[in-house]
Design an enzyme around this catalytic site. Structure first.
Site, PDB file in Angstrom:
ATOM      1  N   CYS A 106      -1.820  -0.414   7.502  1.00 63.28           N
ATOM      2  CA  CYS A 106      -1.065   0.833   7.362  1.00 63.28           C
ATOM      3  C   CYS A 106      -1.055   1.631   8.659  1.00 63.28           C
ATOM      4  CB  CYS A 106      -1.631   1.650   6.208  1.00 63.28           C
ATOM      5  SG  CYS A 106      -1.424   0.819   4.611  1.00 63.28           S
ATOM      6  N   GLU A 135       1.117   3.773   1.854  1.00 62.46           N
ATOM      7  CA  GLU A 135       1.656   4.149   3.155  1.00 62.46           C
ATOM      8  C   GLU A 135       2.844   3.277   3.551  1.00 62.46           C
ATOM      9  OE1 GLU A 135      -1.527   3.504   2.301  1.00 62.46           O
ATOM     10  OE2 GLU A 135      -2.920   4.361   3.760  1.00 62.46           O
ATOM     11  N   CYS A 147      -5.786   1.830   6.206  1.00 58.05           N
ATOM     12  CA  CYS A 147      -6.387   0.586   6.677  1.00 58.05           C
ATOM     13  C   CYS A 147      -5.700   0.164   7.977  1.00 58.05           C
ATOM     14  CB  CYS A 147      -6.240  -0.500   5.612  1.00 58.05           C
ATOM     15  SG  CYS A 147      -4.523  -1.050   5.364  1.00 58.05           S
ATOM     16  N   HIS A 166       0.860  -1.180   0.000  1.00 60.16           N
ATOM     17  CA  HIS A 166       0.000   0.000   0.000  1.00 60.16           C
ATOM     18  C   HIS A 166       0.900   1.235   0.000  1.00 60.16           C
ATOM     19  CE1 HIS A 166      -3.771  -2.044   1.933  1.00 60.16           C
ATOM     20  NE2 HIS A 166      -3.283  -2.734   0.919  1.00 60.16           N
TER      21      HIS A 166
END
Length: 138
Positions: A75, A44, A72, A42
């Site tokens: 992250c 992040e 999420c 992701h």
């Protein structure tokens, strides 16, 4: 937003992130889970990895992570482990947002470190990019 658009152009969910510390952007990334075949890629997590490599430390105190979508649970946990000072996200993620939408993981008492958070800058633009991306895929 440019990084999120880059992700969309690559067929990735359009999320972009930058990490800033002491007024300097030390890393920037976008979602890369599909292209890298890595479920943890992701925006992040990728930006935290890049920043940690750049500064030579997995702890990133005093940093602010800017991201186009509410993080999420994975992250959010990564930001806590990296000791980020703050996260600023654009749009809420009503299905799996772990900062405010579905959970408040950054404020959970199990964590020894708290990551401050702020929402809203460029929320409409980020939400529209996501809507357009998913509409085109359906």
């Amino acid at each position: 937003m440019e990084l999120a658009q880059h992700a969309a152009n690559a067929g990735e969910v359009p999320v972009g992130a930058v990490l800033v510390r002491e007024g300097e952007c030390i890393a920037e990334a976008w979602n890369q889970s599909i292209s890298s075949q890595d479920p943890t890629a992701h925006a992040e997590v990728v930006v935290l990895r890049q920043a940690a490599q750049k500064v030579g430390n997995y702890r990133l105190p005093g940093s602010t992570l800017y991201v186009t979508l509410e993080p999420c649970s994975m992250c959010s946990g990564a930001m806590v482990q990296a000791r980020c000072e703050r996260v600023v996200f654009a749009a809420r993620e009503p299905r799996s947002g772990a900062v405010v939408s579905q959970a408040s993981l950054l404020e959970h008492p199990m964590h020894l470190h708290r990551v401050a958070w702020e929402e809203g800058p460029m929320a409409a633009e980020s939400a529209e990019l996501l809507r357009a991306f998913f509409k085109a895929r359906r």
